[in-house]
Scaffold this motif. Structure first.
Motif, PDB file in Angstrom:
ATOM      1  N   GLY A  41      -3.772 -27.203  -2.862  1.00 38.06           N
ATOM      2  CA  GLY A  41      -4.078 -26.230  -3.880  1.00 38.06           C
ATOM      3  C   GLY A  41      -4.879 -24.920  -3.394  1.00 38.06           C
ATOM      4  O   GLY A  41      -5.097 -24.118  -4.203  1.00 38.06           O
ATOM      5  N   LEU A  42      -5.384 -24.935  -2.287  1.00 41.34           N
ATOM      6  CA  LEU A  42      -6.031 -23.973  -1.803  1.00 41.34           C
ATOM      7  C   LEU A  42      -5.182 -22.810  -1.042  1.00 41.34           C
ATOM      8  O   LEU A  42      -5.763 -21.798  -0.776  1.00 41.34           O
ATOM      9  N   ALA A  43      -4.044 -23.027  -0.871  1.00 40.47           N
ATOM     10  CA  ALA A  43      -3.224 -21.921  -0.331  1.00 40.47           C
ATOM     11  C   ALA A  43      -3.312 -20.546  -0.887  1.00 40.47           C
ATOM     12  O   ALA A  43      -3.219 -19.600  -0.022  1.00 40.47           O
ATOM     13  N   ASP A  44      -3.398 -20.506  -2.107  1.00 43.42           N
ATOM     14  CA  ASP A  44      -3.320 -19.007  -2.676  1.00 43.42           C
ATOM     15  C   ASP A  44      -4.671 -18.366  -2.426  1.00 43.42           C
ATOM     16  O   ASP A  44      -4.522 -17.118  -1.849  1.00 43.42           O
ATOM     17  N   SER A  45      -5.863 -19.119  -2.530  1.00 44.18           N
ATOM     18  CA  SER A  45      -7.173 -18.425  -2.177  1.00 44.18           C
ATOM     19  C   SER A  45      -7.287 -18.290  -0.562  1.00 44.18           C
ATOM     20  O   SER A  45      -7.919 -17.420  -0.168  1.00 44.18           O
ATOM     21  N   ALA A  46      -6.495 -19.116   0.133  1.00 47.84           N
ATOM     22  CA  ALA A  46      -6.613 -19.046   1.436  1.00 47.84           C
ATOM     23  C   ALA A  46      -5.770 -17.732   2.151  1.00 47.84           C
ATOM     24  O   ALA A  46      -6.528 -16.925   3.045  1.00 47.84           O
ATOM     25  N   VAL A  47      -4.767 -17.564   1.365  1.00 41.51           N
ATOM     26  CA  VAL A  47      -3.898 -16.267   1.745  1.00 41.51           C
ATOM     27  C   VAL A  47      -4.864 -15.014   1.388  1.00 41.51           C
ATOM     28  O   VAL A  47      -4.991 -14.086   2.293  1.00 41.51           O
ATOM     29  N   GLU A  48      -5.410 -15.037   0.265  1.00 39.03           N
ATOM     30  CA  GLU A  48      -6.388 -13.809  -0.029  1.00 39.03           C
ATOM     31  C   GLU A  48      -7.523 -13.625   0.775  1.00 39.03           C
ATOM     32  O   GLU A  48      -7.941 -12.667   1.218  1.00 39.03           O
ATOM     33  N   GLU A  49      -8.096 -14.838   1.194  1.00 38.07           N
ATOM     34  CA  GLU A  49      -9.154 -14.773   2.165  1.00 38.07           C
ATOM     35  C   GLU A  49      -8.912 -14.256   3.474  1.00 38.07           C
ATOM     36  O   GLU A  49      -9.636 -13.603   4.104  1.00 38.07           O
ATOM     37  N   LEU A  50      -7.705 -14.783   4.168  1.00 35.68           N
ATOM     38  CA  LEU A  50      -7.283 -14.364   5.488  1.00 35.68           C
ATOM     39  C   LEU A  50      -6.877 -12.956   5.291  1.00 35.68           C
ATOM     40  O   LEU A  50      -7.212 -12.271   6.315  1.00 35.68           O
ATOM     41  N   LEU A  51      -6.322 -12.153   4.261  1.00 30.47           N
ATOM     42  CA  LEU A  51      -5.941 -11.106   4.250  1.00 30.47           C
ATOM     43  C   LEU A  51      -7.273 -10.229   4.128  1.00 30.47           C
ATOM     44  O   LEU A  51      -7.222  -8.906   4.904  1.00 30.47           O
ATOM     45  N   ARG A  52      -8.144 -10.626   3.444  1.00 21.34           N
ATOM     46  CA  ARG A  52      -9.425  -9.792   3.687  1.00 21.34           C
ATOM     47  C   ARG A  52     -10.087  -9.747   4.937  1.00 21.34           C
ATOM     48  O   ARG A  52     -10.501  -8.970   5.402  1.00 21.34           O
ATOM     49  N   TYR A  53     -10.134 -11.133   5.437  1.00 18.43           N
ATOM     50  CA  TYR A  53     -10.798 -11.689   6.696  1.00 18.43           C
ATOM     51  C   TYR A  53     -10.473 -10.621   7.792  1.00 18.43           C
ATOM     52  O   TYR A  53     -11.008 -10.219   8.928  1.00 18.43           O
ATOM     53  N   VAL A  54      -9.152 -10.681   7.923  1.00 17.48           N
ATOM     54  CA  VAL A  54      -8.367 -10.092   9.406  1.00 17.48           C
ATOM     55  C   VAL A  54      -8.076  -8.673   9.196  1.00 17.48           C
ATOM     56  O   VAL A  54      -7.882  -7.890  10.234  1.00 17.48           O
ATOM     57  N   SER A  55      -7.779  -8.338   7.979  1.00 19.61           N
ATOM     58  CA  SER A  55      -7.527  -6.551   7.512  1.00 19.61           C
ATOM     59  C   SER A  55      -6.789  -5.952   8.746  1.00 19.61           C
ATOM     60  O   SER A  55      -7.193  -5.204   9.211  1.00 19.61           O
ATOM     61  N   VAL A  56      -5.513  -6.336   8.637  1.00 19.62           N
ATOM     62  CA  VAL A  56      -4.669  -5.609   9.704  1.00 19.62           C
ATOM     63  C   VAL A  56      -4.540  -4.215   9.740  1.00 19.62           C
ATOM     64  O   VAL A  56      -4.253  -3.392  10.528  1.00 19.62           O
ATOM     65  N   GLY A  57      -4.135  -3.737   8.214  1.00 20.98           N
ATOM     66  CA  GLY A  57      -4.221  -2.189   7.838  1.00 20.98           C
ATOM     67  C   GLY A  57      -5.728  -1.620   8.175  1.00 20.98           C
ATOM     68  O   GLY A  57      -6.480  -1.873   7.382  1.00 20.98           O
ATOM     69  N   LYS A  58      -5.856  -0.796   9.069  1.00 20.83           N
ATOM     70  CA  LYS A  58      -7.243  -0.305   9.678  1.00 20.83           C
ATOM     71  C   LYS A  58      -7.512   0.948   8.576  1.00 20.83           C
ATOM     72  O   LYS A  58      -8.448   0.755   7.993  1.00 20.83           O
ATOM     73  N   THR A  59      -6.946   2.168   8.831  1.00 16.04           N
ATOM     74  CA  THR A  59      -7.282   3.201   8.028  1.00 16.04           C
ATOM     75  C   THR A  59      -6.538   3.863   7.389  1.00 16.04           C
ATOM     76  O   THR A  59      -5.086   4.027   7.916  1.00 16.04           O
ATOM     77  N   PHE A  60      -6.666   4.610   6.245  1.00 19.95           N
ATOM     78  CA  PHE A  60      -5.652   5.304   5.580  1.00 19.95           C
ATOM     79  C   PHE A  60      -6.203   6.786   5.322  1.00 19.95           C
ATOM     80  O   PHE A  60      -7.601   6.583   5.206  1.00 19.95           O
ATOM     81  N   MET A  61      -5.758   7.805   5.092  1.00 19.14           N
ATOM     82  CA  MET A  61      -6.229   9.039   5.004  1.00 19.14           C
ATOM     83  C   MET A  61      -5.798   9.437   3.302  1.00 19.14           C
ATOM     84  O   MET A  61      -4.649   9.396   2.866  1.00 19.14           O
ATOM     85  N   ARG A  62      -6.531  10.332   3.062  1.00 21.51           N
ATOM     86  CA  ARG A  62      -6.358  11.198   1.614  1.00 21.51           C
ATOM     87  C   ARG A  62      -7.067  12.506   1.906  1.00 21.51           C
ATOM     88  O   ARG A  62      -8.108  12.822   2.460  1.00 21.51           O
ATOM     89  N   THR A  63      -6.607  13.558   1.330  1.00 26.99           N
ATOM     90  CA  THR A  63      -7.016  14.911   1.284  1.00 26.99           C
ATOM     91  C   THR A  63      -7.433  15.434  -0.263  1.00 26.99           C
ATOM     92  O   THR A  63      -6.752  15.101  -1.061  1.00 26.99           O
ATOM     93  N   ALA A  64      -8.695  15.983  -0.174  1.00 27.85           N
ATOM     94  CA  ALA A  64      -9.063  16.379  -1.602  1.00 27.85           C
ATOM     95  C   ALA A  64      -8.352  17.353  -2.065  1.00 27.85           C
ATOM     96  O   ALA A  64      -8.178  18.558  -1.313  1.00 27.85           O
ATOM     97  N   LEU A  65      -7.797  17.601  -3.206  1.00 28.97           N
ATOM     98  CA  LEU A  65      -7.016  18.908  -3.843  1.00 28.97           C
ATOM     99  C   LEU A  65      -8.085  19.595  -4.302  1.00 28.97           C
ATOM    100  O   LEU A  65      -7.411  20.915  -4.703  1.00 28.97           O
ATOM    101  N   GLU A  66      -9.300  19.186  -4.876  1.00 28.73           N
ATOM    102  CA  GLU A  66     -10.189  20.148  -5.301  1.00 28.73           C
ATOM    103  C   GLU A  66     -11.621  19.555  -5.056  1.00 28.73           C
ATOM    104  O   GLU A  66     -11.680  18.353  -4.457  1.00 28.73           O
ATOM    105  N   ASP A  67     -12.587  20.202  -5.233  1.00 29.84           N
ATOM    106  CA  ASP A  67     -14.105  19.766  -5.040  1.00 29.84           C
ATOM    107  C   ASP A  67     -14.220  18.367  -5.733  1.00 29.84           C
ATOM    108  O   ASP A  67     -14.013  18.431  -6.945  1.00 29.84           O
ATOM    109  N   VAL A  68     -14.757  17.338  -5.206  1.00 26.75           N
ATOM    110  CA  VAL A  68     -14.835  16.105  -5.655  1.00 26.75           C
ATOM    111  C   VAL A  68     -16.141  15.679  -5.428  1.00 26.75           C
ATOM    112  O   VAL A  68     -16.683  15.628  -4.015  1.00 26.75           O
ATOM    113  N   GLU A  69     -17.193  15.140  -6.238  1.00 25.72           N
ATOM    114  CA  GLU A  69     -18.301  14.471  -6.150  1.00 25.72           C
ATOM    115  C   GLU A  69     -18.074  13.026  -5.807  1.00 25.72           C
ATOM    116  O   GLU A  69     -17.533  12.344  -6.678  1.00 25.72           O
ATOM    117  N   LEU A  70     -18.513  12.487  -4.587  1.00 25.69           N
ATOM    118  CA  LEU A  70     -18.249  11.128  -4.265  1.00 25.69           C
ATOM    119  C   LEU A  70     -19.369  10.543  -3.440  1.00 25.69           C
ATOM    120  O   LEU A  70     -19.817  11.362  -2.290  1.00 25.69           O
TER     121      LEU A  70
END
Length: 401
Positions: free
Chosen positions: A268-297
């Motif tokens: 029964g731990l399988a589903d939460s295990a998958v989510e935790e391993l996805l979080r923990y190893v994070s194989v997708g490292k970086t993604f980019m976005r470009t602001a189309l207008e001035d944004v406060e962040l």
């Protein structure tokens, strides 16, 4: 811009050998100095590095930030003076609405939760076949080639209708341009060969439609060029990410024997295990976005035309979102990791990947109760940090016979 803002002058790349699950130390330092840092792109242009969970998520759901390929800077490659072409037709990951939503709507019905659940039995059979072959061959084996790569490769090829006899050649081409170690000349050749193959596949499906995603899409207004682009995106994404989560996730379990034992003891731990391993190893490292207008962040003004780098791996280790973020805890109940992204560009195949991972991890740990690394952890070869997806080149494992 506030005076106290942290500055990062080059994208940190290197993880620690032997324990490659943590993000690069410099990225963690940047996160400790706040969720947003000034960033200098190769070539000298200024942008921002977002390392905090809440800010990464907010950018991903904000239509004022664009995913269009021609607007993005790259965090490790100097593209100064290079005229970047828009994404090819069908390559929807690097487009905005209305193009993105058009492709997305046409594809969404092919990757529903219901359809993915129907695939579960087939995934179970593929996993069992791989484990049978491992057992017959005997230890040691490379888990990447024997298990982590074949399962998602067979699944995505069957889903898209790639004939069995074509899979090995096709997968070799995909592996070349995803490896991060290919020369420019070989990279172009691999992509060209892959495009040519998908064109042949689309033509074959037009002549003889079957029960697969490509055949289904022939009944839409997509052109052959768009089908080629979509096919490339789905096949490359379906192969690489799941393979590396499965391999690196198994490595993480073998380095955390109490968690491995807990997964083996409690199905029964399988589903939460998958989510935790996805979080923990994070194989997708970086993604980019470009602001189309001035944004406060995050207390800063992101000026129109400025590219921000989104660090998924530090967002998934943000202590303000995940208590004890550097601890692998398969029973963790605070889900919501960003492994598949967020917002309108959230990974279309996330449900398929979850099924593959749940079946594969569960079957593996139960078939080989004494599974362990066959070499010291610091000798496991990592994929080069130039690869878009983090992982291991090979994972030698053994077990008692």
């Amino acid at each position: 811009m506030g005076e106290s803002v942290h500055t990062v002058t080059a994208m940190p790349m290197q993880r620690r050998p032997g324990c490659p699950f943590d993000p690069p130390p410099e990225l963690l330092d940047a996160r400790r100095n706040g969720p947003i840092s000034r960033f200098t792109f190769p070539g000298g242009k200024l942008g921002w590095l977002i390392t905090g969970y809440d800010l990464v998520r907010s950018v991903l759901e904000d239509s004022r930030f664009s995913a269009r390929k021609e607007l993005l800077l790259h965090p490790t490659i100097d593209i100064t003076g290079v005229e970047v072409e828009p994404a090819a037709p069908g390559e929807f990951l690097l487009t905005d609405d209305p193009q993105h939503s058009r492709y997305r709507k046409l594809l969404a019905g092919k990757f529903t939760v219901r359809r993915m659940r129907m695939i579960t039995e087939r995934v179970e059979q593929i996993a069992a076949d791989c484990l049978d072959a491992m057992e017959k061959a005997g230890p040691p084996v490379d888990l990447v080639t024997a298990y982590a790569k074949p399962i998602p490769a067979i699944v995505i090829c069957e889903l898209l209708g790639v004939p069995y006899e074509d899979r090995a050649r096709f997968q070799d081409h995909i592996a070349l341009f995803l490896s991060g170690e290919t020369s420019d000349e070989d990279l172009i050749a691999a992509i060209t060969a892959t495009y040519a193959y998908i064109e042949e596949l689309v033509a074959a499906k037009r002549a003889n439609p079957a029960n697969d995603v490509i055949s289904d899409l022939l009944n839409t207004d997509l052109t052959d060029e768009e089908l080629r682009g979509i096919g490339l995106v789905l096949l490359s994404a379906g192969l690489d990410s799941a393979t590396n989560v499965l391999a690196l996730g198994t490595f993480a379990l073998l380095r955390n024997p109490a968690q491995l034992a807990a997964l083996r003891a409690d199905p029964g731990l399988a589903d939460s295990a998958v989510e935790e391993l996805l979080r923990y190893v994070s194989v997708g490292k970086t993604f980019m976005r470009t602001a189309l207008e001035d944004v406060e962040l995050g207390g800063q003004t992101i000026e129109a035309g400025t590219t921000v780098v989104l660090s998924y791996n530090t967002a998934n280790r943000d202590p303000e979102r995940f208590p004890d973020p550097h601890v692998l805890d398969l029973g963790r109940s605070d889900g919501g990791n960003l492994a598949f992204g967020h917002g309108v560009h959230m990974c279309l195949g996330s449900q398929l990947a979850r099924i593959e991972l749940r079946v594969a991890f569960t079957a593996l740990v139960n078939r080989f109760p004494t599974l362990r690394l066959a070499v010291p952890a610091d000798e496991i070869p990592l994929r080069p940090e130039t690869a878009d997806v983090h992982g291991v080149k090979s994972l030698p494992v053994t077990w008692d016979t």
